[in-house]
Design an enzyme around this catalytic site. Structure first.
Site, PDB file in Angstrom:
ATOM      1  N   GLY A  49       0.820  -1.216   0.000  1.00  0.00           N
ATOM      2  CA  GLY A  49       0.000   0.000   0.000  1.00  0.00           C
ATOM      3  C   GLY A  49       0.848   1.259   0.000  1.00  0.00           C
ATOM      4  O   GLY A  49       2.086   1.200  -0.035  1.00  0.00           O
ATOM      5  N   GLY A  50       0.174   2.401   0.061  1.00  0.00           N
ATOM      6  CA  GLY A  50       0.856   3.692  -0.026  1.00  0.00           C
ATOM      7  C   GLY A  50       1.923   3.857   1.046  1.00  0.00           C
ATOM      8  O   GLY A  50       3.082   4.170   0.749  1.00  0.00           O
TER       9      GLY A  50
ATOM     10  N   PRO B 207      -0.493   8.695  11.528  1.00  0.00           N
ATOM     11  CA  PRO B 207      -0.281   9.651  10.440  1.00  0.00           C
ATOM     12  C   PRO B 207      -1.485  10.566  10.277  1.00  0.00           C
ATOM     13  O   PRO B 207      -2.623  10.191  10.577  1.00  0.00           O
ATOM     14  CB  PRO B 207      -0.138   8.769   9.193  1.00  0.00           C
ATOM     15  CG  PRO B 207       0.053   7.371   9.702  1.00  0.00           C
ATOM     16  CD  PRO B 207      -0.636   7.323  11.032  1.00  0.00           C
ATOM     17  N   GLY B 208      -1.211  11.752   9.761  1.00  0.00           N
ATOM     18  CA  GLY B 208      -2.291  12.619   9.305  1.00  0.00           C
ATOM     19  C   GLY B 208      -2.654  12.234   7.882  1.00  0.00           C
ATOM     20  O   GLY B 208      -2.676  11.059   7.536  1.00  0.00           O
ATOM     21  N   TYR B 209      -2.926  13.218   7.053  1.00  0.00           N
ATOM     22  CA  TYR B 209      -3.293  12.964   5.656  1.00  0.00           C
ATOM     23  C   TYR B 209      -2.019  12.778   4.832  1.00  0.00           C
ATOM     24  O   TYR B 209      -1.189  13.672   4.742  1.00  0.00           O
ATOM     25  CB  TYR B 209      -4.178  14.105   5.134  1.00  0.00           C
ATOM     26  CG  TYR B 209      -5.587  14.015   5.700  1.00  0.00           C
ATOM     27  CD1 TYR B 209      -6.622  13.477   4.938  1.00  0.00           C
ATOM     28  CD2 TYR B 209      -5.877  14.399   7.009  1.00  0.00           C
ATOM     29  CE1 TYR B 209      -7.912  13.346   5.455  1.00  0.00           C
ATOM     30  CE2 TYR B 209      -7.152  14.276   7.539  1.00  0.00           C
ATOM     31  CZ  TYR B 209      -8.166  13.746   6.751  1.00  0.00           C
ATOM     32  OH  TYR B 209      -9.431  13.608   7.273  1.00  0.00           O
TER      33      TYR B 209
ATOM     34  N   TYR C 224     -14.234   4.455  10.959  1.00  0.00           N
ATOM     35  CA  TYR C 224     -12.764   4.506  10.898  1.00  0.00           C
ATOM     36  C   TYR C 224     -12.181   5.107  12.188  1.00  0.00           C
ATOM     37  O   TYR C 224     -11.198   4.600  12.736  1.00  0.00           O
ATOM     38  CB  TYR C 224     -12.384   5.349   9.677  1.00  0.00           C
ATOM     39  CG  TYR C 224     -10.926   5.418   9.331  1.00  0.00           C
ATOM     40  CD1 TYR C 224     -10.324   4.418   8.557  1.00  0.00           C
ATOM     41  CD2 TYR C 224     -10.137   6.497   9.723  1.00  0.00           C
ATOM     42  CE1 TYR C 224      -8.988   4.502   8.196  1.00  0.00           C
ATOM     43  CE2 TYR C 224      -8.799   6.587   9.369  1.00  0.00           C
ATOM     44  CZ  TYR C 224      -8.227   5.586   8.601  1.00  0.00           C
ATOM     45  OH  TYR C 224      -6.898   5.679   8.246  1.00  0.00           O
TER      46      TYR C 224
ATOM     47  N   PHE D  77     -15.482  14.127  10.399  1.00  0.00           N
ATOM     48  CA  PHE D  77     -16.795  14.081   9.735  1.00  0.00           C
ATOM     49  C   PHE D  77     -16.772  12.971   8.680  1.00  0.00           C
ATOM     50  O   PHE D  77     -15.870  12.910   7.852  1.00  0.00           O
ATOM     51  CB  PHE D  77     -17.038  15.446   9.060  1.00  0.00           C
ATOM     52  CG  PHE D  77     -18.374  15.595   8.382  1.00  0.00           C
ATOM     53  CD1 PHE D  77     -19.403  16.291   9.005  1.00  0.00           C
ATOM     54  CD2 PHE D  77     -18.593  15.070   7.117  1.00  0.00           C
ATOM     55  CE1 PHE D  77     -20.628  16.446   8.372  1.00  0.00           C
ATOM     56  CE2 PHE D  77     -19.817  15.219   6.484  1.00  0.00           C
ATOM     57  CZ  PHE D  77     -20.834  15.906   7.108  1.00  0.00           C
TER      58      PHE D  77
ATOM     59  N   ILE E  16      -8.487   0.154   5.662  1.00  0.00           N
ATOM     60  CA  ILE E  16      -9.378   0.614   4.598  1.00  0.00           C
ATOM     61  C   ILE E  16     -10.251   1.758   5.122  1.00  0.00           C
ATOM     62  O   ILE E  16     -10.366   1.948   6.332  1.00  0.00           O
ATOM     63  CB  ILE E  16     -10.310  -0.520   4.099  1.00  0.00           C
ATOM     64  CG1 ILE E  16     -11.196  -1.057   5.249  1.00  0.00           C
ATOM     65  CG2 ILE E  16      -9.516  -1.641   3.453  1.00  0.00           C
ATOM     66  CD1 ILE E  16     -12.343  -1.935   4.781  1.00  0.00           C
TER      67      ILE E  16
ATOM     68  N   ALA F 158      -2.144  -2.531   7.409  1.00  0.00           N
ATOM     69  CA  ALA F 158      -3.298  -2.746   6.520  1.00  0.00           C
ATOM     70  C   ALA F 158      -4.501  -1.962   7.039  1.00  0.00           C
ATOM     71  O   ALA F 158      -4.746  -1.917   8.248  1.00  0.00           O
ATOM     72  CB  ALA F 158      -3.639  -4.236   6.461  1.00  0.00           C
TER      73      ALA F 158
END
Ligand code: CAA
Length: 248
Positions: free
Chosen positions: A13-14, A185-187, A155, A150, A93, A91
């Site tokens: 993944g990223g 982590p943030g974005y 999640y 929001f 989602i 992992a």
């Protein structure tokens, strides 16, 4: 300890990709865990890493939301590579929706993949780590597990739970040489974040004091720091990497 075996769930993944390549450059034997249905894609990813960086990463397959699947994967890893000393649960989602529109499947999928997975995978590797008197576990949570977001009741609940798990297990294994920590982590510039609607993503970035997304390698850097031998005194901690989005 350059022959340590490191397992990274969501390895292709990223964020996972950067963790795997960072670890491999440190001389760890790295096994990326991915979903069985992503086999072809993961093999292509593996080949790409080899061609781009001349780095060898082994791959194994398991559905982290399923205990039996993780049990079978752990057996295969053990017989092929031996004991795992580093585990990164990366992992995860999203199934974003406001609660008024959220389906039970969106809740269940997120809880199973982001929170149950931490038990399903860690349970397979904790006994040998304790028996060997050494282990490094890093659970990837999220800034949103702390501050809420929001559209992410599912999640945020799961990611908040991840750090509760970390703190409890850290107490159970502290005297056994096994550290357990959370990275939040943030974005981050990954496909998960890039699928947020453009205008919404822009308004999120505007709120980040650093005014940009994190680079995946900035997350991998902190994970590598935590698994280092010299980080033995850090356990039960949560490390924020969020560009100042949430300071608490
Ligand atoms: N706060 C308050 N109100 C908000 C709001 C916010 N942050 N965002 C939207 N609203 C309002 C809107 O203005 C709108 O109001 P009106 O009905 O009065 O017009 C209403 O809420 C509905 O908003 P949307 O149009 O956005 O609703 P939607 O159903 O089309 O979309 C959503 C809902 C999919 C959750 C969408 O809002 C969204 O994608 N939000 C971003 C969620 C997010 O940050 N996800 C992170 C994914 S990446 C990740 O999770 C990695 C990590 O760890 C950080």
């Amino acid at each position: 300890m350059d022959s340590q075996l490191a397992l990274v769930t969501g390895g292709s993944g990223g964020i996972g990709t950067q963790i795997c390549t960072n670890f491999a450059r440190r001389g760890f034997q790295v096994v990326a865990i991915e979903l069985p249905e992503l086999e072809q894609q993961t093999l292509a990813w593996q080949l790409n890493i080899k061609q781009l960086y001349n780095i060898d990463i082994a791959v194994e397959f398991a559905d982290v939301s399923n205990f039996e699947s993780c049990q079978a994967m752990a057996e295969r890893v053990r017989s092929q590579f031996g004991d795992t000393s580093i585990l990164v649960n990366a992992a995860g989602i999203t199934r974003d929706s406001t609660l008024v529109k959220m389906e039970a499947t969106q809740w269940d999928e997120v809880m199973r993949s982001n929170l149950d997975s931490i038990f399903n995978v860690t349970r397979q590797f904790i006994e040998p780590m304790v028996a060997n008197g050494y282990g490094r576990i890093v659970n990837i949570s999220s800034v949103n597990g702390g501050r809420g977001q929001f559209g992410q009741t599912n999640y945020c609940a799961a990611k908040a739970g991840v750090h509760g798990f970390t703190k409890a297990l850290a107490q159970e294994t502290a005297a056994k040489g096994v550290t357990v920590n959370t990275v939040s982590p943030g974005y981050v510039a990954t496909p998960m974040v890039e699928k947020i609607r453009e205008d919404i993503l822009q308004s999120l970035v505007d709120k980040i004091p650093l005014k940009r997304l994190a680079k995946p390698e900035e997350i991998a850097h902190v994970v590598a720091f935590l698994v280092d031998d010299a980080s033995a005194y850090i356990t039960g901690a949560n490390i924020d990497i969020n560009g100042g989005l949430w300071m608490h």
